[in-house]
Motif scaffolding. Structure first.
Motif, PDB file in Angstrom:
ATOM      1  N   ARG A  12      18.014  21.819   0.417  1.00 23.70           N
ATOM      2  CA  ARG A  12      17.831  20.415   0.800  1.00 23.70           C
ATOM      3  C   ARG A  12      18.919  19.971   1.775  1.00 23.70           C
ATOM      4  O   ARG A  12      18.649  19.232   2.722  1.00 23.70           O
ATOM      5  N   LEU A  13      20.141  20.411   1.545  1.00 21.81           N
ATOM      6  CA  LEU A  13      21.239  20.068   2.460  1.00 21.81           C
ATOM      7  C   LEU A  13      21.002  20.663   3.845  1.00 21.81           C
ATOM      8  O   LEU A  13      21.246  19.996   4.863  1.00 21.81           O
ATOM      9  N   LEU A  14      20.523  21.897   3.892  1.00 19.02           N
ATOM     10  CA  LEU A  14      20.238  22.550   5.171  1.00 19.02           C
ATOM     11  C   LEU A  14      19.157  21.779   5.932  1.00 19.02           C
ATOM     12  O   LEU A  14      19.285  21.539   7.132  1.00 19.02           O
ATOM     13  N   ARG A  15      18.111  21.382   5.226  1.00 23.86           N
ATOM     14  CA  ARG A  15      17.039  20.611   5.886  1.00 23.86           C
ATOM     15  C   ARG A  15      17.550  19.253   6.374  1.00 23.86           C
ATOM     16  O   ARG A  15      17.236  18.818   7.480  1.00 23.86           O
ATOM     17  N   ARG A  16      18.348  18.598   5.551  1.00 22.68           N
ATOM     18  CA  ARG A  16      18.801  17.244   5.897  1.00 22.68           C
ATOM     19  C   ARG A  16      19.843  17.230   7.013  1.00 22.68           C
ATOM     20  O   ARG A  16      19.789  16.406   7.913  1.00 22.68           O
ATOM     21  N   TYR A  17      20.815  18.148   6.941  1.00 19.24           N
ATOM     22  CA  TYR A  17      21.921  18.118   7.890  1.00 19.24           C
ATOM     23  C   TYR A  17      21.837  19.210   8.953  1.00 19.24           C
ATOM     24  O   TYR A  17      22.637  19.213   9.894  1.00 19.24           O
ATOM     25  N   GLY A  18      20.917  20.157   8.789  1.00 16.55           N
ATOM     26  CA  GLY A  18      20.768  21.230   9.773  1.00 16.55           C
ATOM     27  C   GLY A  18      21.977  22.149   9.823  1.00 16.55           C
ATOM     28  O   GLY A  18      22.247  22.770  10.854  1.00 16.55           O
ATOM     29  N   ALA A  19      22.695  22.231   8.722  1.00 13.12           N
ATOM     30  CA  ALA A  19      23.908  23.053   8.695  1.00 13.12           C
ATOM     31  C   ALA A  19      24.068  23.691   7.326  1.00 13.12           C
ATOM     32  O   ALA A  19      23.679  23.117   6.311  1.00 13.12           O
ATOM     33  N   SER A  20      24.649  24.883   7.329  1.00  8.77           N
ATOM     34  CA  SER A  20      24.976  25.537   6.066  1.00  8.77           C
ATOM     35  C   SER A  20      26.483  25.778   5.948  1.00  8.77           C
ATOM     36  O   SER A  20      26.935  26.344   4.964  1.00  8.77           O
ATOM     37  N   ASP A  21      27.237  25.356   6.949  1.00  6.30           N
ATOM     38  CA  ASP A  21      28.689  25.505   6.898  1.00  6.30           C
ATOM     39  C   ASP A  21      29.251  24.515   5.882  1.00  6.30           C
ATOM     40  O   ASP A  21      29.044  23.298   6.017  1.00  6.30           O
ATOM     41  N   PRO A  22      29.957  25.006   4.866  1.00  4.25           N
ATOM     42  CA  PRO A  22      30.439  24.102   3.810  1.00  4.25           C
ATOM     43  C   PRO A  22      31.440  23.061   4.307  1.00  4.25           C
ATOM     44  O   PRO A  22      31.473  21.942   3.787  1.00  4.25           O
TER      45      PRO A  22
END
Length: 178
Positions: A12-22
């Motif tokens: 969900r975070l990847l979809r919302r923010y377009g990032a996987s960098d913590p």
């Protein structure tokens, strides 16, 4: 019982923010990251202070290990915020000590955030073994093992070798090197 959020929240975070960098996600979520130069054995910590979330990371770690620690602590921040409000917060000396649910969920969150299931699948289909997959992904072998364990659990499959329950605490700082 392991929370499903440990595997669904990173997507969900990847979809919302377009990032996987913590580090980027923490910034988007208003979580302050501080590097601590006085940490000796401690790798990281999560603490809520005056209703503000902080992730503390040992400044002496390699870039790869800082990213792994940050992902783990971000998991705590999002999944276990009430524990960060205690006097000590959550201090990490052994990140992959997954002998309790809280640590396992933070590790599973980190694996799901940092590792792409399709990339692991592609490498496996090319004939890479788990050690080669980890090397190609620049991580310790236990992180993709943890991810595969979750994938197989979701698909009701069985893997013969599972990661050691305390592997992050036992691996050295050179997380990408085996």
């Amino acid at each position: 019982m392991i929370s499903k959020q440990a595997s669904t929240l990173p997507r969900r975070l990847l979809r919302r923010y377009g990032a996987s960098d913590p580090f980027e996600l923490a910034d988007c979520l208003g979580i302050t990251i501080l590097e601590c130069h006085d940490f000796k054995l401690q790798k990281g910590a999560f603490k809520v202070i005056l209703n503000n979330c902080f992730i503390f990371i040992n400044a002496n770690l390699s870039t790869e290990m800082k990213k792994l620690v940050c992902a783990h602590e971000l998991g705590h921040a999002l999944l276990h915020r009430p524990l960060g409000k205690t006097d000590t917060g959550l201090m990490e000396f052994e990140l992959f000590d997954i002998t309790n649910t809280t640590e396992y969920e933070a590790n599973l969150f980190a694996a799901n955030l940092l590792l792409d299931e399709e990339e692991i699948d592609s490498l496996a289909r090319e004939g890479f073994d788990i050690v080669q997959i980890a090397h190609n992904l620049g991580t310790n072998v236990n992180l993709p093992l943890l991810k595969l364990q979750q994938i197989n659990s979701d698909n009701h499959l069985h893997l013969p070798d599972m990661p050691s329950r305390n592997f992050l605490g036992t691996i050295s700082d050179d997380a990408g090197h085996l």
